[in-house]
Scaffold this active site. Structure first.
Site, short mmCIF file in Angstrom:
data_model
loop_
_atom_site.label_atom_id
_atom_site.label_comp_id
_atom_site.label_asym_id
_atom_site.label_seq_id
_atom_site.Cartn_x
_atom_site.Cartn_y
_atom_site.Cartn_z
N SER A 185 -15.41 -4.77 9.85
CA SER A 185 -15.28 -3.32 9.84
C SER A 185 -16.62 -2.60 9.95
CB SER A 185 -14.55 -2.87 8.59
OG SER A 185 -15.06 -3.48 7.43
N HIS A 213 -8.70 -3.65 11.76
CA HIS A 213 -9.27 -2.82 12.82
C HIS A 213 -8.82 -3.26 14.21
CE1 HIS A 213 -11.95 -0.41 10.36
NE2 HIS A 213 -12.06 -1.49 9.61
N LYS A 244 -4.57 2.57 10.46
CA LYS A 244 -5.69 2.82 11.37
C LYS A 244 -5.13 3.13 12.77
CE LYS A 244 -8.93 0.85 8.27
NZ LYS A 244 -9.46 -0.34 7.62
C1 LIG Z 1 -9.36 -0.40 6.14
C2 LIG Z 1 -9.33 -1.86 5.90
C3 LIG Z 1 -8.38 -2.42 5.05
C4 LIG Z 1 -7.49 -1.57 4.21
O1 LIG Z 1 -6.46 -1.00 4.94
P1 LIG Z 1 -5.78 0.35 4.40
O2 LIG Z 1 -4.45 0.34 5.05
O3 LIG Z 1 -6.66 1.46 4.83
O4 LIG Z 1 -5.70 0.23 2.92
C5 LIG Z 1 -8.31 -3.80 4.96
N1 LIG Z 1 -9.16 -4.58 5.64
C6 LIG Z 1 -10.09 -4.08 6.46
C7 LIG Z 1 -10.98 -5.00 7.21
C8 LIG Z 1 -10.23 -2.70 6.59
O5 LIG Z 1 -11.18 -2.20 7.35
#
Ligand SMILES: *Cc1c(COP(=O)(O)O)cnc(C)c1O
Length: 390
Positions: A185, A213, A244
């Site tokens: 990320s 992502h 996302k």
């Molecule tokens: C954003 C993210 C999460 C968490 O997901 P949400 O649905 O926003 O709680 C998990 N793993 C990674 C790598 C992320 O970037």
């Protein structure tokens, strides 16, 4: 006990002041109106390079319509945890769609991706087991490792040789689990999945990957980085997010029927938390329709990201060549990152400064997140501003 005269929470003000001095304090901003490539943030209109809305679906009317229709049909709140009465037909339909989308036997929807990761790791390993985690894994994977009370072995980012040596010494454990982001990320690079698959097989370990992502962005059908015939059947546990690229909220785990049945019984954030609203699931279903019907969104996004990376490298910025829509521009010091972000802000561009502890010391950066909602003109504006600030 001696009596103190100060307030028991006074230490917080001292800590916050210390963060201020190091350029490490974070402040909340408020967006007015829609999440989009063009936003109004604290009253200022900005081109937005700081969202995870990769397919520009967060404010798509098709998602809002689906959520609105579902809210009128079943109401907004779910009112209970899924095992009691909180799971509606809409959740069930979403899980069926996710299993079809991912080509797996089953899927399970959590309130967030964070909950899916933390709950799943802790359900898969415990005392007497060992979990191997990439140092740059997302906080939710780390928290899952800690919560599990299994032994945790961290390996250097993407260093499969070190992982192999750690696995060689782990024969005595009951169960072994390897966990990794598929698309990291903060660095925007991809995990070495082919080698991880081989190591998992050789050392009889479970392999769990977090596609947060990459869901909707990578792969011919948008399933993620692991959407390759030689990999897909070898990943035992795959996590994605609805929050996302899919523009809604929630996380999901896909895999075998028995994996999902086990999580229903043992993943604590699933068992002991209220089911997310059905309308959020309806919006996610509408997003999956878009992912199926409009592949050009992800194709355009990755093509433009590739071009943008090349141009920033030509300007002399320290850019990781990532092959993804996340483009980190490393500037090392938090102060420099903050000043650059402010200067971009003055030019009508929002690019977040990412500082420790989110990234290691000395790796402060600007983190450009591209979406398919960014027009070539918006990207040009960013390139020109960075040229000026170089
Ligand atoms: C954003 C993210 C999460 C968490 O997901 P949400 O649905 O926003 O709680 C998990 N793993 C990674 C790598 C992320 O970037």
């Amino acid at each position: 006990m001696t009596k103190t005269t100060h307030h028991p929470l006074e230490w917080i003000d001292q800590e916050l002041a210390s963060l201020d001095r190091q350029w490490l304090r974070r402040h909340l901003a408020t967006r007015q109106g829609k999440q989009s490539s063009q936003i109004v943030l604290d009253g200022q209109e900005l081109v937005n390079f700081g969202s995870n809305d990769y397919l520009a679906l967060a404010a798509d009317p098709r998602l809002a319509d689906a959520a609105g229709a579902a809210a009128r049909e079943e109401g907004w709140g779910s009112g209970a945890s899924p095992l009691v009465t909180g799971r509606s037909e809409t959740h069930q339909r979403l899980e069926q769609r996710l299993a079809e989308f991912e080509g797996t036997e089953a899927a399970l929807v959590f309130s967030t991706g964070f909950a899916a990761n933390a709950g799943t790791i802790a359900a898969l390993v415990g005392p007497g087991d060992v979990v191997f985690t990439d140092r740059k894994n997302h906080a939710s994977l780390w928290d899952g490792c800690r919560l599990s009370r299994a032994d945790v072995r961290a390996y250097r980012h993407a260093d499969c040789d070190q992982l192999e040596r750690l696995l060689e010494k782990a024969g005595g454990y009951r169960r072994r689990l390897i966990v990794t982001d598929s698309l990291f990320s903060m660095d925007g690079d991809l995990a070495p999945l082919p080698v991880l698959c081989r190591l998992a097989e050789r050392f009889d370990a479970m392999l769990m990957i977090d596609e947060a992502h990459a869901t909707g962005v990578f792969g011919v059908h948008g399933r993620g980085v692991a959407e390759r015939p030689e990999l897909e059947g070898r990943v035992h546990v795959r996590v994605g997010t609805l929050s996302k690229a899919l523009g809604s909220i929630g996380g999901f785990v896909v895999g075998s029927r028995s994996l999902v049945d086990w999580l229903v019984n043992r993943a604590r954030p699933y068992v002991f938390s209220t089911a997310p609203p059905g309308p959020a699931a309806a919006a996610a279903i509408a997003a999956l329709d878009v992912v199926r019907d409009e592949p050009e969104r992800r194709e355009t996004l990755l093509a433009r990201a590739h071009v943008l990376q090349g141009r920033l490298m030509c300007q002399g910025w320290d850019v990781f060549r990532t092959h993804s829509q996340i483009i980190p521009v490393i500037v090392r010091e938090p102060q420099r990152a903050m000043q650059l972000a402010a200067a971009l802000g003055e030019r009508g561009l929002f690019v977040p400064a990412i500082r420790p502890p989110t990234v290691p010391d000395g790796e402060a950066r600007l983190r450009i997140s591209l979406t398919c909602g960014h027009t070539p003109e918006m990207i040009e504006q960013l390139v020109e501003a960075l040229e000026e600030l170089r």
